[in-house]
Design a protein around this motif. Structure first.
Motif, PDB file in Angstrom:
ATOM      1  N   TYR A 162      -0.707  -4.915   2.186  1.00  0.00           N
ATOM      2  CA  TYR A 162      -1.693  -4.211   1.138  1.00  0.00           C
ATOM      3  C   TYR A 162      -1.010  -4.143  -0.256  1.00  0.00           C
ATOM      4  CZ  TYR A 162      -3.574  -3.798   6.066  1.00  0.00           C
ATOM      5  OH  TYR A 162      -3.947  -3.818   7.101  1.00  0.00           O
ATOM      6  N   ALA A 163       0.341  -3.747   0.083  1.00  0.00           N
ATOM      7  CA  ALA A 163       1.114  -3.468  -1.144  1.00  0.00           C
ATOM      8  C   ALA A 163       1.160  -4.621  -1.969  1.00  0.00           C
ATOM      9  CB  ALA A 163       2.295  -2.941  -0.859  1.00  0.00           C
ATOM     10  N   SER A 164       1.555  -5.844  -1.202  1.00  0.00           N
ATOM     11  CA  SER A 164       1.656  -7.052  -2.070  1.00  0.00           C
ATOM     12  C   SER A 164       0.495  -7.490  -2.861  1.00  0.00           C
ATOM     13  CB  SER A 164       1.854  -8.152  -1.161  1.00  0.00           C
ATOM     14  OG  SER A 164       2.968  -7.862  -0.242  1.00  0.00           O
ATOM     15  N   THR A 165      -0.612  -7.000  -2.539  1.00  0.00           N
ATOM     16  CA  THR A 165      -2.063  -6.981  -3.671  1.00  0.00           C
ATOM     17  C   THR A 165      -2.038  -6.293  -4.484  1.00  0.00           C
ATOM     18  OG1 THR A 165      -3.345  -7.666  -1.162  1.00  0.00           O
ATOM     19  CG2 THR A 165      -4.517  -6.939  -3.474  1.00  0.00           C
ATOM     20  N   SER A 166      -1.739  -4.965  -4.460  1.00  0.00           N
ATOM     21  CA  SER A 166      -1.581  -3.992  -5.506  1.00  0.00           C
ATOM     22  C   SER A 166      -0.970  -2.674  -5.180  1.00  0.00           C
ATOM     23  CB  SER A 166      -3.048  -3.863  -6.385  1.00  0.00           C
ATOM     24  OG  SER A 166      -3.743  -2.958  -5.477  1.00  0.00           O
ATOM     25  N   LEU A 167      -0.393  -2.194  -5.984  1.00  0.00           N
ATOM     26  CA  LEU A 167       0.190  -0.730  -5.597  1.00  0.00           C
ATOM     27  C   LEU A 167      -0.882   0.263  -5.112  1.00  0.00           C
ATOM     28  CD1 LEU A 167       2.789   1.025  -5.467  1.00  0.00           C
ATOM     29  CD2 LEU A 167       2.008   1.896  -7.729  1.00  0.00           C
ATOM     30  N   ARG A 208      -3.566   3.192  -1.050  1.00  0.00           N
ATOM     31  CA  ARG A 208      -4.898   3.844   0.043  1.00  0.00           C
ATOM     32  C   ARG A 208      -4.725   3.303   1.535  1.00  0.00           C
ATOM     33  NH1 ARG A 208      -8.876   1.126   2.449  1.00  0.00           N
ATOM     34  NH2 ARG A 208      -8.167  -1.023   2.180  1.00  0.00           N
ATOM     35  N   ALA A 209      -3.917   2.405   1.709  1.00  0.00           N
ATOM     36  CA  ALA A 209      -3.831   1.815   2.997  1.00  0.00           C
ATOM     37  C   ALA A 209      -2.578   2.779   3.804  1.00  0.00           C
ATOM     38  CB  ALA A 209      -3.433   0.550   3.209  1.00  0.00           C
ATOM     39  N   LEU A 210      -1.419   3.082   3.038  1.00  0.00           N
ATOM     40  CA  LEU A 210      -0.673   3.804   3.738  1.00  0.00           C
ATOM     41  C   LEU A 210      -1.455   5.327   3.825  1.00  0.00           C
ATOM     42  CD1 LEU A 210       2.542   4.492   4.258  1.00  0.00           C
ATOM     43  CD2 LEU A 210       2.435   5.435   1.937  1.00  0.00           C
ATOM     44  N   THR A 218      11.025  -3.350  -1.850  1.00  0.00           N
ATOM     45  CA  THR A 218       9.860  -4.181  -1.686  1.00  0.00           C
ATOM     46  C   THR A 218       8.531  -3.642  -2.049  1.00  0.00           C
ATOM     47  OG1 THR A 218       9.198  -3.568   0.575  1.00  0.00           O
ATOM     48  CG2 THR A 218      10.841  -5.066   0.266  1.00  0.00           C
ATOM     49  N   PRO A 219       7.622  -4.323  -2.609  1.00  0.00           N
ATOM     50  CA  PRO A 219       6.106  -3.670  -2.523  1.00  0.00           C
ATOM     51  C   PRO A 219       5.656  -2.439  -1.792  1.00  0.00           C
ATOM     52  CG  PRO A 219       5.843  -6.012  -2.923  1.00  0.00           C
ATOM     53  CD  PRO A 219       7.297  -5.709  -2.341  1.00  0.00           C
ATOM     54  N   GLY A 220       5.975  -2.718  -0.486  1.00  0.00           N
ATOM     55  CA  GLY A 220       5.889  -1.626   0.444  1.00  0.00           C
ATOM     56  C   GLY A 220       6.689  -0.562   0.344  1.00  0.00           C
ATOM     57  N   LYS A 223       7.590   0.577  -2.602  1.00  0.00           N
ATOM     58  CA  LYS A 223       7.348   1.350  -3.615  1.00  0.00           C
ATOM     59  C   LYS A 223       6.287   2.295  -3.309  1.00  0.00           C
ATOM     60  CE  LYS A 223       9.116  -1.893  -6.749  1.00  0.00           C
ATOM     61  NZ  LYS A 223       8.991  -3.380  -7.695  1.00  0.00           N
ATOM     62  N   VAL A 224       5.252   1.465  -2.472  1.00  0.00           N
ATOM     63  CA  VAL A 224       4.324   2.563  -2.107  1.00  0.00           C
ATOM     64  C   VAL A 224       4.583   3.565  -1.473  1.00  0.00           C
ATOM     65  CG1 VAL A 224       2.319   2.568  -0.159  1.00  0.00           C
ATOM     66  CG2 VAL A 224       2.687   0.693  -1.776  1.00  0.00           C
ATOM     67  N   VAL A 225       5.589   3.615  -0.494  1.00  0.00           N
ATOM     68  CA  VAL A 225       6.159   4.639   0.333  1.00  0.00           C
ATOM     69  C   VAL A 225       6.731   5.832  -0.733  1.00  0.00           C
ATOM     70  CG1 VAL A 225       7.899   5.652   1.724  1.00  0.00           C
ATOM     71  CG2 VAL A 225       6.459   3.807   2.611  1.00  0.00           C
ATOM     72  N   LEU A 226       7.580   5.176  -1.718  1.00  0.00           N
ATOM     73  CA  LEU A 226       8.146   5.985  -2.537  1.00  0.00           C
ATOM     74  C   LEU A 226       7.314   6.920  -3.584  1.00  0.00           C
ATOM     75  CD1 LEU A 226      11.376   3.694  -3.954  1.00  0.00           C
ATOM     76  CD2 LEU A 226      11.361   5.884  -2.524  1.00  0.00           C
ATOM     77  N   THR A 227       6.093   6.071  -3.814  1.00  0.00           N
ATOM     78  CA  THR A 227       5.278   6.898  -4.809  1.00  0.00           C
ATOM     79  C   THR A 227       4.127   7.702  -4.288  1.00  0.00           C
ATOM     80  OG1 THR A 227       4.180   4.715  -5.058  1.00  0.00           O
ATOM     81  CG2 THR A 227       5.615   5.183  -6.723  1.00  0.00           C
ATOM     82  N   SER A 228       4.149   7.704  -2.981  1.00  0.00           N
ATOM     83  CA  SER A 228       2.974   8.278  -2.143  1.00  0.00           C
ATOM     84  C   SER A 228       3.545   9.374  -1.212  1.00  0.00           C
ATOM     85  CB  SER A 228       2.319   7.426  -1.287  1.00  0.00           C
ATOM     86  OG  SER A 228       1.932   6.289  -1.960  1.00  0.00           O
ATOM     87  N   ILE A 229       4.633   9.776  -1.230  1.00  0.00           N
ATOM     88  CA  ILE A 229       5.296  10.616  -0.137  1.00  0.00           C
ATOM     89  C   ILE A 229       4.594  11.959  -0.168  1.00  0.00           C
ATOM     90  CG2 ILE A 229       7.525  12.053   0.638  1.00  0.00           C
ATOM     91  CD1 ILE A 229       9.095   9.527  -0.355  1.00  0.00           C
ATOM     92  N   ALA A 230       4.717  12.556  -1.399  1.00  0.00           N
ATOM     93  CA  ALA A 230       4.208  14.147  -1.555  1.00  0.00           C
ATOM     94  C   ALA A 230       2.520  14.141  -1.155  1.00  0.00           C
ATOM     95  CB  ALA A 230       4.073  14.499  -2.811  1.00  0.00           C
ATOM     96  N   GLU A 231       1.965  13.098  -1.568  1.00  0.00           N
ATOM     97  CA  GLU A 231       0.361  13.064  -1.030  1.00  0.00           C
ATOM     98  C   GLU A 231       0.298  12.847   0.652  1.00  0.00           C
ATOM     99  OE1 GLU A 231      -1.807  10.144  -3.329  1.00  0.00           O
ATOM    100  OE2 GLU A 231      -3.577  10.974  -2.925  1.00  0.00           O
TER     101      GLU A 231
END
Length: 459
Positions: A91-96, A101-103, A134-136, A138-146
């Motif tokens: 999902y991250a490979s599609t867009s951040l 959203r998936a995470l 990797t894209p995945g 980056k998704v984790v790094l920017t979504s931890i707080a949420e």
């Protein structure tokens, strides 16, 4: 040759459990979710649900049954899974935004499954980014707080540095921003207790927040964490009076051997009954915020007037050596962090020493050279800039990289607080005093970004 157990040793073990707060801190079932990865999110969650439904009910009931049979308290039943950064990669490979959203859906889904099955904590909101993302990741790094502010059971670990690779300053700065945001999103900043940033993070850690299912693990694995600072303190106070330091080390080693044997026995019993491999016995001395269960009190019982006074690091070295020698003799599969833990708010003796003023932030950082957890459960003023948080994290991780040891940082900026204020998180998270952080800033240094490589001979 059969092992001969003297009746006095059985009585001694009973005394440890009844009066000296000896327990199995955690039994952690590590589960690979690699076979659940699917480009359709709904399909992936159904696969995860089926897999966890197959193993968790038996794990929970057997663990409770073993605790009852041997009358050894098991404080937590935990689960660690494949880093979610890998599960959201399609999902991250599609867009951040699609990856985030998936995470978030996946994080909430995992949280609800743990509640259904009676699991205390789950580790796996993780990424390994020492050399890049990797894209995945980056998704984790920017979504931890949420993700952490919307879940209860989920814990996060970021491995941002590795011996032989280096330190990823970009990742550390991003996580520092997440720490600040998470602090604002949760009461007293307590959500930050669920996030750790590491160097050389082992993949078989039973403790949170570092627990995750690593690449070298079998599909299912069991890890056991023992704990017994109270047992060690009692031994030092009752049997080490007038002894030399060498003799005291031998006495502590003997005690560690006994509690580790109990831990491994419990681990083997659970592993055999659920037909899973026992991979790790973590020797770490993990304190709690209750009287008689403090590592700092062990150090003071050795003869240090107050934890943090000159000689503290030497006493910690003695304790670490006894722990490793006694534990490695007693257990076949030693792993995880296996060292002395000094969590600021979770160790009552350490909290009292901080209150007395014998422990500073830099004394705790110096102890990272010997202890296993790094800068752990340390409270700082809520207005500490993200760049200063990043500087503290990179300092601790640098000690880990240069010395080839596992270290982490779990730091809590407490909103509205100032140095000297007390904060009480309640329960096992304990209470502590807000430590003073220098007013000088590493802002320009950290803002340079990039990675600091580390060279290590590989031949």
């Amino acid at each position: 040759m059969p092992i001969v157990i003297h009746p006095t040793e059985i009585l001694e073990t009973i005394e440890m459990i009844k009066y000296l707060k000896f327990d199995i801190r955690a039994v952690t079932l590590s589960i690979s979710l690699m076979d659940c990865i699917d480009g359709n999110l709904e399909s992936m969650m159904r696969k995860i649900e089926r897999k966890l439904n197959d193993v968790l009910p038996n794990f929970v009931s057997v663990t409770s049954d073993v605790a009852d049979r041997y009358q050894v308290p098991i404080v937590n039943k935990r689960v660690s899974v494949t880093p979610l950064s890998m599960l959201v990669e399609p999902y991250a490979s599609t867009s951040l935004s699609e990856g985030r959203r998936a995470l978030l859906e996946l994080a909430k889904f995992m949280d609800s499954l743990m509640k259904i099955h009676g699991i205390d904590y789950v580790g796996g909101l993780s990424a390994h980014v020492a050399r890049g993302s990797t894209p995945g990741d980056k998704v984790v790094l920017t979504s931890i707080a949420e993700a952490l502010s919307q879940t209860e059971k989920l814990f996060s670990s970021i491995n941002a540095a590795q011996t032989g690779i280096g330190i990823n300053i970009d990742a550390i700065l991003e996580v520092s921003k997440q720490i600040k945001e998470l602090s604002e999103r949760t009461p007293k900043g307590v959500g930050c207790a669920k996030l750790g940033v590491f160097a050389n993070l082992p993949e078989d850690v039973p403790f949170m927040p570092g627990a995750h299912h690593g690449h070298n693990m079998p599909e299912l694995a069991l890890h056991v964490a023992i704990s017994g600072p109270g047992v060690v303190e009692h031994a030092v106070k009752s049997r080490c009076q007038g002894m030399s330091l060498t003799e005291m080390l031998e006495e502590i080693k003997r005690v560690i051997f006994k509690i580790t044997r109990v831990g491994e026995l419990i681990g083997w019993e659970i592993a055999n009954r659920i037909k899973v491999r026992l991979c790790t016995v973590d020797l770490s001395l993990a304190p709690t915020p209750t009287v008689g269960d403090s590592v700092a009190d062990v150090i003071e019982a050795m003869g240090i007037e107050s934890f943090g006074a000159p000689g503290t690091l030497t006493a910690l070295m003695l304790l670490s050596e006894a722990l490793r020698r006694g534990g490695s003799m007693a257990a076949t599969n030693v792993g995880g962090l296996s060292g002395v833990m000094l969590p600021g708010s979770e160790d009552l003796g350490l909290s009292e020493a901080i209150k007395r003023g014998s422990v500073s932030l830099w004394a705790l950082i110096a102890s990272c050279a010997i202890c296993s957890t790094g800068l752990d459960m340390v409270c700082i003023p809520g207005d500490t800039p993200a760049e200063v948080v990043a500087g503290l994290i990179s300092d601790v991780l640098s000690i880990g990289v240069i010395n080839g040891k596992s270290l982490g940082v779990r730091i809590i900026p407490v909103p509205g607080s100032k140095p000297g204020d007390e904060v009480d998180f309640g329960g096992l998270l304990g209470k502590s005093v807000i430590l003073d952080v220098t007013s000088y800033s590493p802002k320009i240094f950290v803002a340079r970004g990039g990675e600091i490589p580390h060279y290590k001979h590989r031949w």
